[in-house]
Design a protein around this motif. Structure first.
Motif, PDB file in Angstrom:
ATOM      1  N   ALA A   1       0.886  -1.165   0.000  1.00 16.45           N
ATOM      2  CA  ALA A   1       0.000   0.000   0.000  1.00 16.45           C
ATOM      3  C   ALA A   1       0.923   1.213   0.000  1.00 16.45           C
ATOM      4  CB  ALA A   1      -0.884   0.003   1.240  1.00 16.45           C
ATOM      5  N   LYS A   2       0.470   2.302  -0.637  1.00 18.25           N
ATOM      6  CA  LYS A   2       1.298   3.500  -0.744  1.00 18.25           C
ATOM      7  C   LYS A   2       0.489   4.731  -0.400  1.00 18.25           C
ATOM      8  CE  LYS A   2       3.941   1.540  -4.577  1.00 18.25           C
ATOM      9  NZ  LYS A   2       4.246   1.646  -6.005  1.00 18.25           N
ATOM     10  N   LEU A   3       1.140   5.683   0.220  1.00 16.03           N
ATOM     11  CA  LEU A   3       0.594   7.015   0.421  1.00 16.03           C
ATOM     12  C   LEU A   3       1.513   7.948  -0.343  1.00 16.03           C
ATOM     13  CD1 LEU A   3      -1.451   8.909   1.772  1.00 16.03           C
ATOM     14  CD2 LEU A   3       0.121   9.040   3.732  1.00 16.03           C
ATOM     15  N   VAL A   4       0.997   8.566  -1.414  1.00 16.82           N
ATOM     16  CA  VAL A   4       1.839   9.332  -2.334  1.00 16.82           C
ATOM     17  C   VAL A   4       1.493  10.817  -2.307  1.00 16.82           C
ATOM     18  CG1 VAL A   4       2.085   7.306  -3.823  1.00 16.82           C
ATOM     19  CG2 VAL A   4       0.344   8.991  -4.356  1.00 16.82           C
ATOM     20  N   ARG A   5       2.518  11.636  -2.547  1.00 20.65           N
ATOM     21  CA  ARG A   5       2.320  13.081  -2.638  1.00 20.65           C
ATOM     22  C   ARG A   5       3.455  13.713  -3.425  1.00 20.65           C
ATOM     23  NH1 ARG A   5       4.167  16.623   1.973  1.00 20.65           N
ATOM     24  NH2 ARG A   5       5.723  15.464   3.125  1.00 20.65           N
ATOM     25  N   VAL A   6       3.250  14.963  -3.805  1.00 16.22           N
ATOM     26  CA  VAL A   6       4.232  15.705  -4.587  1.00 16.22           C
ATOM     27  C   VAL A   6       4.827  16.797  -3.708  1.00 16.22           C
ATOM     28  CG1 VAL A   6       4.519  17.256  -6.555  1.00 16.22           C
ATOM     29  CG2 VAL A   6       3.157  15.188  -6.791  1.00 16.22           C
ATOM     30  N   LEU A   7       6.163  16.854  -3.665  1.00 17.67           N
ATOM     31  CA  LEU A   7       6.853  17.864  -2.865  1.00 17.67           C
ATOM     32  C   LEU A   7       7.115  19.133  -3.674  1.00 17.67           C
ATOM     33  CD1 LEU A   7       9.454  15.540  -1.106  1.00 17.67           C
ATOM     34  CD2 LEU A   7       7.243  16.322  -0.241  1.00 17.67           C
ATOM     35  N   SER A   8       7.372  18.970  -4.973  1.00 18.54           N
ATOM     36  CA  SER A   8       7.528  20.124  -5.861  1.00 18.54           C
ATOM     37  C   SER A   8       7.019  19.735  -7.239  1.00 18.54           C
ATOM     38  CB  SER A   8       8.984  20.594  -5.924  1.00 18.54           C
ATOM     39  OG  SER A   8       9.790  19.650  -6.576  1.00 18.54           O
TER      40      SER A   8
ATOM     41  N   PHE B   1       8.586  13.604  -6.200  1.00 24.74           N
ATOM     42  CA  PHE B   1       7.488  12.732  -5.800  1.00 24.74           C
ATOM     43  C   PHE B   1       7.923  11.932  -4.577  1.00 24.74           C
ATOM     44  CE2 PHE B   1       4.705   9.030  -6.344  1.00 24.74           C
ATOM     45  CZ  PHE B   1       3.508   9.639  -6.696  1.00 24.74           C
ATOM     46  N   PHE B   2       7.030  11.816  -3.595  1.00 19.44           N
ATOM     47  CA  PHE B   2       7.364  11.150  -2.332  1.00 19.44           C
ATOM     48  C   PHE B   2       6.266  10.152  -1.998  1.00 19.44           C
ATOM     49  CE2 PHE B   2       6.948  10.842   2.273  1.00 19.44           C
ATOM     50  CZ  PHE B   2       8.258  10.594   2.665  1.00 19.44           C
TER      51      PHE B   2
ATOM     52  N   GLY C   1       1.079   4.584 -11.040  1.00 17.15           N
ATOM     53  CA  GLY C   1       1.993   5.282 -11.940  1.00 17.15           C
ATOM     54  C   GLY C   1       1.676   6.762 -11.945  1.00 17.15           C
ATOM     55  N   PHE C   2       2.520   7.532 -12.620  1.00 19.81           N
ATOM     56  CA  PHE C   2       2.252   8.963 -12.735  1.00 19.81           C
ATOM     57  C   PHE C   2       2.971   9.543 -13.939  1.00 19.81           C
ATOM     58  CE2 PHE C   2       5.944   8.737  -9.889  1.00 19.81           C
ATOM     59  CZ  PHE C   2       6.795   9.720 -10.367  1.00 19.81           C
ATOM     60  N   SER C   3       2.467  10.703 -14.385  1.00 23.49           N
ATOM     61  CA  SER C   3       3.124  11.480 -15.437  1.00 23.49           C
ATOM     62  C   SER C   3       3.446  12.856 -14.877  1.00 23.49           C
ATOM     63  CB  SER C   3       2.243  11.593 -16.682  1.00 23.49           C
ATOM     64  OG  SER C   3       1.040  12.268 -16.391  1.00 23.49           O
ATOM     65  N   VAL C   4       4.568  13.416 -15.331  1.00 23.69           N
ATOM     66  CA  VAL C   4       5.012  14.719 -14.839  1.00 23.69           C
ATOM     67  C   VAL C   4       4.484  15.804 -15.777  1.00 23.69           C
ATOM     68  CG1 VAL C   4       7.006  16.141 -14.242  1.00 23.69           C
ATOM     69  CG2 VAL C   4       7.045  13.680 -13.784  1.00 23.69           C
ATOM     70  N   LEU C   5       3.679  16.710 -15.213  1.00 22.14           N
ATOM     71  CA  LEU C   5       3.035  17.768 -15.982  1.00 22.14           C
ATOM     72  C   LEU C   5       3.775  19.101 -15.904  1.00 22.14           C
ATOM     73  CD1 LEU C   5      -0.641  16.992 -14.910  1.00 22.14           C
ATOM     74  CD2 LEU C   5       0.611  16.119 -16.899  1.00 22.14           C
TER      75      LEU C   5
ATOM     76  N   LEU D   1      -1.864  15.708  -8.463  1.00 26.24           N
ATOM     77  CA  LEU D   1      -1.221  15.989  -7.187  1.00 26.24           C
ATOM     78  C   LEU D   1      -0.169  17.053  -7.451  1.00 26.24           C
ATOM     79  CD1 LEU D   1      -0.540  12.355  -5.859  1.00 26.24           C
ATOM     80  CD2 LEU D   1      -2.549  13.789  -5.452  1.00 26.24           C
ATOM     81  N   SER D   2      -0.078  18.022  -6.557  1.00 26.22           N
ATOM     82  CA  SER D   2       0.913  19.079  -6.760  1.00 26.22           C
ATOM     83  C   SER D   2       1.410  19.608  -5.427  1.00 26.22           C
ATOM     84  CB  SER D   2       0.306  20.227  -7.577  1.00 26.22           C
ATOM     85  OG  SER D   2      -0.667  20.921  -6.819  1.00 26.22           O
ATOM     86  N   ALA D   3       2.526  20.300  -5.481  1.00 20.04           N
ATOM     87  CA  ALA D   3       3.029  20.974  -4.284  1.00 20.04           C
ATOM     88  C   ALA D   3       2.019  22.025  -3.849  1.00 20.04           C
ATOM     89  CB  ALA D   3       4.382  21.603  -4.571  1.00 20.04           C
TER      90      ALA D   3
END
Length: 181
Positions: free
Chosen positions: A71-78, A130-131, A120-124, A103-105
């Motif tokens: 299981a993952k808890l994901v977020r974006v730092l920048s 990503f953390f 997965g994710f894509s960088v916009l 998800l964004s800072a």
């Protein structure tokens, strides 16, 4: 912390309460008691991971199987990403369905991706940091993945096709139909 379950059972969006003033801001990004109460189960995170990527990078649909499922808890730092969770639980009524959330800072949203899901994710943005927290240790022999452009999943990565950057390893992943779940 505001917690909202997505259309995929067990997958939650978490939005922290942010306290802002002329000095900046403060928020509690993780509290085990609050988190566990919000998702309705006790999750013990044991590993933190962080990545840095440039615009157009797509990190395909990855997962761990068997006793090493995560299981993952994901977020974006920048920066800013389009985050994708895919339900890979074969007994689930939403098997093969996915959700996409930005998800964004700036918005500080987090996504809880339960065991049995691909991620997965894509960088916009120009770059993104990503953390994510994992509730199980990584095990190479248990890793799996699904190719980013699987026609059955039909994920819109919100990037022009000519800007997408995918690793060679991710380009060799199978489709959902051929994945070993």
């Amino acid at each position: 912390m505001k917690t909202t379950e997505t259309k995929l059972k067990g997958c939650f969006v978490l939005e922290p309460i942010v306290f802002k003033d002329d000095r900046g801001y403060f928020f509690e990004s993780f509290n085990a008691n609050t988190f566990n109460a919000s998702v309705g189960q006790k999750i013990n995170f044991v590993q933190d991971n962080q990545s840095f990527s440039s615009k157009g990078v797509v990190r395909a649909i990855h997962y761990q199987t068997g006793e090493f499922a995560q299981a993952k808890l994901v977020r974006v730092l920048s920066g800013r990403v389009l985050d994708i969770a895919v339900d890979l639980r074969q007994d689930s009524s939403t098997f093969g369905q996915h959700i996409a959330i930005e998800l964004s800072a700036e918005n500080k949203k987090q996504l809880f991706v339960p065991r049995g899901f691909g991620h997965g994710f894509s960088v916009l943005s120009d770059t993104a940091e990503f953390f994510y927290k994992c509730d199980n240790f990584y095990n190479k022999a248990s890793e799996g993945g699904i190719i980013y452009n699987d026609p059955e999943l039909n994920i819109d990565w919100k990037l022009p096709i000519n800007e997408i950057k995918v690793s060679q390893k991710d380009l060799e992943l199978p489709t959902l139909e051929h994945a070993q779940l």
